[in-house]
Design an enzyme around this catalytic site. Structure first.
Site, mmCIF file in Angstrom:
data_model
loop_
_atom_site.group_PDB
_atom_site.id
_atom_site.type_symbol
_atom_site.label_atom_id
_atom_site.label_comp_id
_atom_site.label_asym_id
_atom_site.label_seq_id
_atom_site.Cartn_x
_atom_site.Cartn_y
_atom_site.Cartn_z
ATOM 1 N N HIS A 34 -3.376 0.912 8.495
ATOM 2 C CA HIS A 34 -4.083 0.616 7.254
ATOM 3 C C HIS A 34 -5.552 0.281 7.507
ATOM 4 C CE1 HIS A 34 -4.420 -0.542 3.024
ATOM 5 N NE2 HIS A 34 -5.248 -1.473 3.458
ATOM 6 N N HIS A 78 -9.952 13.893 1.348
ATOM 7 C CA HIS A 78 -9.414 14.979 0.530
ATOM 8 C C HIS A 78 -9.819 16.308 1.154
ATOM 9 C CE1 HIS A 78 -8.622 12.583 -3.265
ATOM 10 N NE2 HIS A 78 -9.517 11.789 -2.703
ATOM 11 N N GLY A 110 -15.684 6.123 -6.555
ATOM 12 C CA GLY A 110 -14.504 6.774 -7.113
ATOM 13 C C GLY A 110 -13.220 6.518 -6.341
ATOM 14 N N HIS A 158 -8.830 7.844 2.815
ATOM 15 C CA HIS A 158 -8.219 9.185 2.790
ATOM 16 C C HIS A 158 -9.300 10.237 2.639
ATOM 17 C CE1 HIS A 158 -8.158 7.268 -1.176
ATOM 18 N NE2 HIS A 158 -8.434 8.468 -1.677
ATOM 19 N N CYS A 211 0.846 -1.199 0.000
ATOM 20 C CA CYS A 211 0.000 0.000 0.000
ATOM 21 C C CYS A 211 0.882 1.251 0.000
ATOM 22 C CB CYS A 211 -0.902 -0.025 1.235
ATOM 23 S SG CYS A 211 -1.842 1.499 1.456
ATOM 24 N N HIS A 266 -6.713 2.742 0.859
ATOM 25 C CA HIS A 266 -6.319 3.113 2.229
ATOM 26 C C HIS A 266 -7.073 4.420 2.436
ATOM 27 C CE1 HIS A 266 -2.879 3.641 5.380
ATOM 28 N NE2 HIS A 266 -3.758 4.608 5.575
ATOM 29 N N ASP A 268 -1.504 15.903 -1.948
ATOM 30 C CA ASP A 268 -1.874 14.995 -3.029
ATOM 31 C C ASP A 268 -0.887 15.187 -4.186
ATOM 32 O OD1 ASP A 268 -4.858 13.542 -3.955
ATOM 33 O OD2 ASP A 268 -3.306 13.912 -5.461
ATOM 34 N N CYS A 310 0.506 3.408 3.192
ATOM 35 C CA CYS A 310 1.246 2.863 4.338
ATOM 36 C C CYS A 310 2.733 3.206 4.204
ATOM 37 C CB CYS A 310 1.071 1.348 4.422
ATOM 38 S SG CYS A 310 -0.501 0.827 5.145
#
Ligand code: 5GP
Ligand code: ZN
Length: 152
Positions: A54, A110, A101, A108, A12, A106, A38, A15
């Site tokens: 994770h 935004h 989407g 996240h 990952c 893992h 990002d 990770c």
């Protein structure tokens, strides 16, 4: 910490970022979450907030960690507005599942700085303009209440 997930056999990447094994432009870290830029920002200042441990999706994410992700997202949103980067507004976005989407499995959050005319936006489906009857809203609400009870 499990570095693999169900969707791919490769380690990952998020990770690896938490562990310092992959490069990232870090913004914040504590015992539960890490935030970094990002790699392909929607707008300059686009940050991702992730759990250190994770969790492929929301179903695997401890509630306390989810709460911390939101709190840190709030602080980053405020920091963006003070940063000198162009930021007239902020969107939080979290894709849970492929159909929503999600591309990196893992979890996240935004944190997206927004400004008028930035060109970013959601595409609504063809049925969006038709407001449903109250009965349909009530039916959906009842189904979700039932789902909440089943989860207790
Ligand atoms: P999703 O579509 O899963 O909600 O978003 C995945 C996000 O992760 C995308 O915005 C993508 O640019 C970002 N991303 C993918 N790989 C990397 C990486 O290796 N480093 C960083 N910093 N961001 C990544
Ligand atoms: Zn991971």
């Amino acid at each position: 910490m499990d570095e693999h997930n169900d969707h791919q056999s490769t380690p990952c990447i998020f990770c690896a970022i938490v562990q310092g094994a992959a490069p990232a432009s870090r913004v914040y870290e504590d015992e539960l979450v890490t935030a970094f830029m990002d790699i392909q920002p929607v707008n300059p200042g686009h940050v991702l907030v992730i759990p250190n441990n994770h969790a492929a999706d929301l179903s695997e994410l401890p509630g306390e960690t989810g709460g911390r992700m939101f709190q840190v997202g709030q602080r980053i949103a405020a920091a963006l507005r003070r940063s000198g980067l162009r930021c007239e507004g902020v969107n939080f976005f979290l894709a849970d599942g492929e159909a929503a989407g999600q591309e990196v499995f893992h979890v996240h959050l935004h944190v997206l700085p927004r400004y008028t005319g930035d060109g970013f936006g959601f595409v609504f489906g063809p049925h969006y303009r038709n407001r449903p009857e109250r009965s349909a809203l009530d039916d959906a609400a009842a189904r979700i209440r039932q789902g909440l009870e089943e989860a207790v």
